[in-house]
Design an enzyme around this catalytic site. Structure first.
Site, PDB file in Angstrom:
ATOM      1  N   HIS A  60      -7.655 -16.171   5.654  1.00 28.75           N
ATOM      2  CA  HIS A  60      -8.251 -16.784   6.595  1.00 28.75           C
ATOM      3  C   HIS A  60      -8.026 -16.150   8.038  1.00 28.75           C
ATOM      4  O   HIS A  60      -8.669 -16.582   8.891  1.00 28.75           O
ATOM      5  CB  HIS A  60      -7.451 -18.389   6.659  1.00 28.75           C
ATOM      6  CG  HIS A  60      -8.129 -19.282   5.730  1.00 28.75           C
ATOM      7  ND1 HIS A  60      -8.119 -18.993   4.430  1.00 28.75           N
ATOM      8  CD2 HIS A  60      -8.948 -20.313   5.912  1.00 28.75           C
ATOM      9  CE1 HIS A  60      -8.725 -20.184   3.641  1.00 28.75           C
ATOM     10  NE2 HIS A  60      -9.283 -20.963   4.564  1.00 28.75           N
TER      11      HIS A  60
ATOM     12  N   LYS B  78      -8.537 -13.261   9.127  1.00 28.73           N
ATOM     13  CA  LYS B  78      -9.031 -11.987   9.523  1.00 28.73           C
ATOM     14  C   LYS B  78      -9.611 -11.910  10.976  1.00 28.73           C
ATOM     15  O   LYS B  78      -9.594 -13.003  11.649  1.00 28.73           O
ATOM     16  CB  LYS B  78     -10.362 -12.109   8.740  1.00 28.73           C
ATOM     17  CG  LYS B  78     -10.445 -11.645   7.344  1.00 28.73           C
ATOM     18  CD  LYS B  78     -11.752 -11.518   6.446  1.00 28.73           C
ATOM     19  CE  LYS B  78     -12.314 -12.659   6.529  1.00 28.73           C
ATOM     20  NZ  LYS B  78     -11.753 -13.394   5.116  1.00 28.73           N
TER      21      LYS B  78
ATOM     22  N   TYR C 151      -9.701 -19.305  11.699  1.00 22.99           N
ATOM     23  CA  TYR C 151     -11.400 -19.022  11.422  1.00 22.99           C
ATOM     24  C   TYR C 151     -11.724 -18.737  13.081  1.00 22.99           C
ATOM     25  O   TYR C 151     -12.744 -19.392  13.375  1.00 22.99           O
ATOM     26  CB  TYR C 151     -12.272 -20.349  10.940  1.00 22.99           C
ATOM     27  CG  TYR C 151     -12.286 -20.658   9.630  1.00 22.99           C
ATOM     28  CD1 TYR C 151     -12.581 -19.683   8.555  1.00 22.99           C
ATOM     29  CD2 TYR C 151     -11.754 -21.887   9.366  1.00 22.99           C
ATOM     30  CE1 TYR C 151     -12.531 -19.958   7.294  1.00 22.99           C
ATOM     31  CE2 TYR C 151     -11.579 -22.273   8.030  1.00 22.99           C
ATOM     32  CZ  TYR C 151     -11.900 -21.285   6.993  1.00 22.99           C
ATOM     33  OH  TYR C 151     -12.024 -21.632   5.533  1.00 22.99           O
TER      34      TYR C 151
ATOM     35  N   ARG D 198     -10.743 -23.640  14.288  1.00 25.27           N
ATOM     36  CA  ARG D 198     -10.233 -24.899  13.754  1.00 25.27           C
ATOM     37  C   ARG D 198      -8.786 -25.192  14.060  1.00 25.27           C
ATOM     38  O   ARG D 198      -7.856 -24.071  13.828  1.00 25.27           O
ATOM     39  CB  ARG D 198     -10.400 -24.967  12.049  1.00 25.27           C
ATOM     40  CG  ARG D 198     -10.134 -26.337  11.699  1.00 25.27           C
ATOM     41  CD  ARG D 198     -10.680 -26.468  10.217  1.00 25.27           C
ATOM     42  NE  ARG D 198      -9.656 -25.807   9.487  1.00 25.27           N
ATOM     43  CZ  ARG D 198      -9.688 -25.481   8.147  1.00 25.27           C
ATOM     44  NH1 ARG D 198     -10.980 -25.447   7.510  1.00 25.27           N
ATOM     45  NH2 ARG D 198      -8.863 -24.837   7.469  1.00 25.27           N
TER      46      ARG D 198
END
Ligand code: ZN
Length: 467
Positions: free
Chosen positions: A110, A112, A175, A191
């Site tokens: 998650h 990245k 994200y 988020r």
């Protein structure tokens, strides 16, 4: 020139091995350098994805790329299109994730990195987050999971070799998606926690030195009809002028013990939505220019922002772009419930707003696979996607439509490999034609991936030294 020393060396060579030895040594040196199609081989797990974006930016003759490397840390490399020189990859920060060998989910994926270059030339990445943990304190806008969202910036403008991690964004993020407006304002969307969290943005007007507090735009909320919570997956990008455009789908975040679906919590997502954020006056609007109350609830989303209701099939990863008039195109992956008998990758469904209504394309010929969208006009649109042919050949290709998405034709193959699982990034921001998309190629039996930078001339090669 034959010096006395060289003469001596050659004589010794002749004496010991015969004359072939010197030739052999010379060719050995040559063989240690070879041109390869990839620029790095330390991509790790799902090294890039459409959601964390942009993961590449073209700026003043150079393409900068970011990806998840070994130990889930963020790496940045650059390519100078004039001198054909590669730099990096350099480790640009240290992720809190990817370090615990005892964790059940080995690679979280998650955190990245998303990458942005500010108006002063400093390079920014946001990375490493998946909601934070309870030890980080209460998350006021959602729940916890893992990692820490961090913001790192290059120590010097346009220099990827040295980085500093700053403490100026919420660590609960995941994200990450960066947008820079024409006036230099930076928006970081993410988020604010795990599934049961609001989506927010933080704004910076000083090139990322400071960010305003998070502002919610999609609301997570307990449902009263079933044992579940409203949850969202938006994809955010720059529209025309001062607009930021958002395509999104809805996640029914069911309770683990759940009367409606015995499987409990599943990655169930439905529907296609679209909205616009006018950053000039801070107003959110639907495609008809009607104002939206923020943060958007499920009820208001259904009433005002629906592109298409998709109640039984599942959805994944929307992407949007607009034409010069501001009319949006949206693509969304659509396919059966993962528990259904029909299987295989989801199909890409293309939609466009014609000024009055949403048109659903027939998508003739478009293969199944994940992709990004480039709108040239109301009817001319290209989709860059990864797909697999019937004989297990992975392809990264561009499919063009001249009739608003009703039919597509494969116009270009950028990369093709037998038996390879590809992951792709979103399109690079402001791309040079030679560098449009970043691709990771899974190596069999390994979590590492070869990383490619692809454009109209195929992969940009790099000289690799072999020992
Ligand atoms: Zn969920």
């Amino acid at each position: 020139m034959i010096t006395k020393q060289n003469l001596l060396k050659i004589s010794v060579c002749f004496l010991l091995y015969g004359c072939n030895a010197t030739k052999k040594d010379a060719s050995k040196i040559e063989n240690t350098e070879k041109k390869v199609d990839y620029f790095a081989d330390n991509g790790f797990g799902n090294a890039v994805a459409i959601v964390q974006h942009p993961s590449g930016v073209y700026h003043k003759g150079i393409t900068y790329v970011a990806y998840q490397g070994a130990l889930e840390d963020p790496y940045v490399a650059s390519y100078n299109h004039k001198t054909k020189e590669w730099k990096g990859p350099f480790k640009a920060g240290i992720s809190e994730m990817g370090k615990d060998p005892n964790r059940k989910k080995k690679i979280d994926n998650h955190g990245k990195p998303a990458l942005l270059i500010d108006d002063a030339g400093f390079i920014h990445i946001a990375f490493g987050g998946h909601g934070g943990t309870r030890s980080d304190g209460e998350n006021p806008l959602g729940n916890h999971h893992y990692g820490k969202n961090l913001h790192a910036v290059s120590k010097k403008p346009l220099d990827i070799s040295a980085w500093e991690t700053l403490d100026n964004i919420s660590l609960f993020g995941t994200y990450s998606q960066f947008v820079k407006m024409d006036n230099g304002d930076i928006y970081l969307f993410y988020r604010h926690g795990a599934h049961r969290s609001n989506w927010v943005y933080q704004k910076s007007t000083d090139n990322g030195v400071t960010f305003n507090a998070p502002v919610s735009f999609l609301k997570h909320k307990r449902r009263t009809d079933i044992e579940a919570e409203d949850s969202w997956y938006p994809w955010v990008s720059k529209g025309n002028g001062d607009d930021i455009i958002v395509a999104f789908d809805y996640h029914i975040c069911r309770d683990n013990k759940n009367a409606q679906d015995k499987r409990g919590h599943i990655p169930e997502r439905h529907n296609v939505y679209y909205m616009v954020f006018d950053t000039k006056n801070g107003e959110w609007k639907n495609v008809k220019n009607e104002s939206l109350a923020m943060p958007l609830t499920k009820e208001m989303a259904d009433e005002k922002t629906l592109v298409k209701k998709i109640p039984s099939d599942w959805t994944f990863q929307g992407v949007t772009d607009v034409d010069s008039k501001g009319n949006p195109h949206v693509i969304m992956l659509v396919g059966p419930d993962v528990g259904a008998k029909r299987s295989g990758p989801k199909r890409l469904q293309h939609f466009r707003w014609d000024g009055n209504t949403w048109l659903e394309s027939k998508n003739v010929n478009l293969p199944r696979g994940n992709g990004d969208l480039e709108v040239k006009s109301a009817t001319e649109v290209s989709i860059y996607l990864e797909s697999e042919t019937a004989n297990d050949v992975g392809q990264i290709s561009r499919w063009d439509s001249a009739d608003g998405g009703d039919s597509f034709k494969k116009e270009k193959v950028f990369l093709e490999r037998k038996n390879s699982g590809f992951v792709i990034s979103a399109l690079i921001d402001n791309p040079h034609p030679d560098a449009r998309i970043i691709v990771g190629e899974k190596e069999k039996g390994s979590d590492f991936r070869k990383m490619y930078l692809l454009g109209d001339s195929g992969p940009i090669q790099r000289i690799k030294k072999f020992n």
